[in-house]
Design a protein around this motif. Sequence first.
Motif, PDB file in Angstrom:
ATOM      1  N   LEU A 211       0.814  -1.203   0.000  1.00 23.40           N
ATOM      2  CA  LEU A 211       0.000   0.000   0.000  1.00 23.40           C
ATOM      3  C   LEU A 211       0.856   1.264   0.000  1.00 23.40           C
ATOM      4  N   VAL A 212       1.706   1.423   0.966  1.00 18.02           N
ATOM      5  CA  VAL A 212       2.470   2.653   1.121  1.00 18.02           C
ATOM      6  C   VAL A 212       3.474   2.835  -0.019  1.00 18.02           C
ATOM      7  N   VAL A 213       4.218   1.802  -0.350  1.00 21.98           N
ATOM      8  CA  VAL A 213       5.228   1.914  -1.412  1.00 21.98           C
ATOM      9  C   VAL A 213       4.581   2.220  -2.772  1.00 21.98           C
ATOM     10  N   PRO A 214       3.535   1.493  -3.197  1.00 17.15           N
ATOM     11  CA  PRO A 214       2.925   1.852  -4.487  1.00 17.15           C
ATOM     12  C   PRO A 214       2.338   3.259  -4.529  1.00 17.15           C
ATOM     13  N   VAL A 215       1.680   3.690  -3.459  1.00 21.13           N
ATOM     14  CA  VAL A 215       1.107   5.043  -3.448  1.00 21.13           C
ATOM     15  C   VAL A 215       2.216   6.084  -3.505  1.00 21.13           C
ATOM     16  N   ALA A 216       3.298   5.852  -2.794  1.00 18.64           N
ATOM     17  CA  ALA A 216       4.439   6.779  -2.842  1.00 18.64           C
ATOM     18  C   ALA A 216       5.034   6.821  -4.249  1.00 18.64           C
ATOM     19  N   LEU A 217       5.157   5.681  -4.901  1.00 24.71           N
ATOM     20  CA  LEU A 217       5.690   5.655  -6.272  1.00 24.71           C
ATOM     21  C   LEU A 217       4.775   6.386  -7.249  1.00 24.71           C
ATOM     22  N   ILE A 218       3.467   6.238  -7.076  1.00 24.26           N
ATOM     23  CA  ILE A 218       2.526   6.967  -7.932  1.00 24.26           C
ATOM     24  C   ILE A 218       2.712   8.468  -7.745  1.00 24.26           C
ATOM     25  N   GLY A 219       2.864   8.894  -6.500  1.00 27.11           N
ATOM     26  CA  GLY A 219       3.089  10.314  -6.228  1.00 27.11           C
ATOM     27  C   GLY A 219       4.377  10.824  -6.848  1.00 27.11           C
ATOM     28  N   ILE A 220       5.429  10.042  -6.784  1.00 29.22           N
ATOM     29  CA  ILE A 220       6.716  10.446  -7.354  1.00 29.22           C
ATOM     30  C   ILE A 220       6.636  10.501  -8.878  1.00 29.22           C
ATOM     31  N   VAL A 221       6.092   9.466  -9.485  1.00 31.68           N
ATOM     32  CA  VAL A 221       6.039   9.394 -10.950  1.00 31.68           C
ATOM     33  C   VAL A 221       5.089  10.441 -11.525  1.00 31.68           C
ATOM     34  N   SER A 222       4.120  10.905 -10.743  1.00 31.64           N
ATOM     35  CA  SER A 222       3.195  11.912 -11.266  1.00 31.64           C
ATOM     36  C   SER A 222       3.894  13.236 -11.564  1.00 31.64           C
ATOM     37  N   PHE A 223       5.077  13.454 -11.008  1.00 30.23           N
ATOM     38  CA  PHE A 223       5.838  14.672 -11.291  1.00 30.23           C
ATOM     39  C   PHE A 223       6.876  14.474 -12.386  1.00 30.23           C
ATOM     40  N   TRP A 224       6.962  13.277 -12.946  1.00 31.68           N
ATOM     41  CA  TRP A 224       7.923  13.021 -14.017  1.00 31.68           C
ATOM     42  C   TRP A 224       7.377  13.521 -15.339  1.00 31.68           C
ATOM     43  N   ASP A 225       8.285  13.814 -16.247  1.00 28.25           N
ATOM     44  CA  ASP A 225       7.915  14.187 -17.598  1.00 28.25           C
ATOM     45  C   ASP A 225       7.721  12.916 -18.414  1.00 28.25           C
ATOM     46  N   TYR A 226       7.091  13.040 -19.545  1.00 28.34           N
ATOM     47  CA  TYR A 226       6.876  11.866 -20.394  1.00 28.34           C
ATOM     48  C   TYR A 226       6.950  12.268 -21.854  1.00 28.34           C
ATOM     49  N   SER A 227       7.280  11.280 -22.663  1.00 29.93           N
ATOM     50  CA  SER A 227       7.191  11.444 -24.112  1.00 29.93           C
ATOM     51  C   SER A 227       6.204  10.393 -24.603  1.00 29.93           C
ATOM     52  N   GLU A 228       6.175  10.153 -25.894  1.00 25.38           N
ATOM     53  CA  GLU A 228       5.199   9.207 -26.414  1.00 25.38           C
ATOM     54  C   GLU A 228       5.422   7.789 -25.913  1.00 25.38           C
ATOM     55  N   PHE A 229       6.667   7.403 -25.684  1.00 22.71           N
ATOM     56  CA  PHE A 229       6.957   6.022 -25.339  1.00 22.71           C
ATOM     57  C   PHE A 229       7.800   5.860 -24.087  1.00 22.71           C
ATOM     58  N   ALA A 230       8.038   6.909 -23.340  1.00 20.69           N
ATOM     59  CA  ALA A 230       8.941   6.789 -22.198  1.00 20.69           C
ATOM     60  C   ALA A 230       8.582   7.768 -21.096  1.00 20.69           C
ATOM     61  N   LEU A 231       8.924   7.383 -19.879  1.00 21.11           N
ATOM     62  CA  LEU A 231       8.862   8.292 -18.738  1.00 21.11           C
ATOM     63  C   LEU A 231      10.248   8.860 -18.518  1.00 21.11           C
ATOM     64  N   ILE A 232      10.315  10.151 -18.302  1.00 21.81           N
ATOM     65  CA  ILE A 232      11.603  10.818 -18.129  1.00 21.81           C
ATOM     66  C   ILE A 232      11.692  11.325 -16.690  1.00 21.81           C
ATOM     67  N   PRO A 233      12.586  10.761 -15.887  1.00 24.17           N
ATOM     68  CA  PRO A 233      12.685  11.211 -14.488  1.00 24.17           C
ATOM     69  C   PRO A 233      13.127  12.667 -14.393  1.00 24.17           C
ATOM     70  N   ASP A 234      12.174  13.540 -14.217  1.00 21.34           N
ATOM     71  CA  ASP A 234      12.433  14.968 -14.128  1.00 21.34           C
ATOM     72  C   ASP A 234      11.286  15.586 -13.349  1.00 21.34           C
ATOM     73  N   PHE A 235      11.529  16.599 -12.566  1.00 26.92           N
ATOM     74  CA  PHE A 235      10.467  17.240 -11.792  1.00 26.92           C
ATOM     75  C   PHE A 235       9.813  18.319 -12.638  1.00 26.92           C
TER      76      PHE A 235
END
Length: 67
Positions: free
Chosen positions: A17-41
Amino acid sequence: MRYLQILPLTVTLIVFLVVPVALIGIVSFWDYSEFALIPDFVWTNYEELFTSKVTYTIYLATFKFAL
């Protein structure tokens, strides 16, 4: 010694529960392109969400349905 009784449940809740919700929160601030997530705030995801007319239309429809 009683804390050993709640340890399995605590570990399970943290892992599933805690780890997946935390990961969703972190990834929601990442940038994205058509086929990739880009770790950036970035705030772009939230800007697109809250400036979209579709978002408010769906919120209104949900509110009407709840009443």
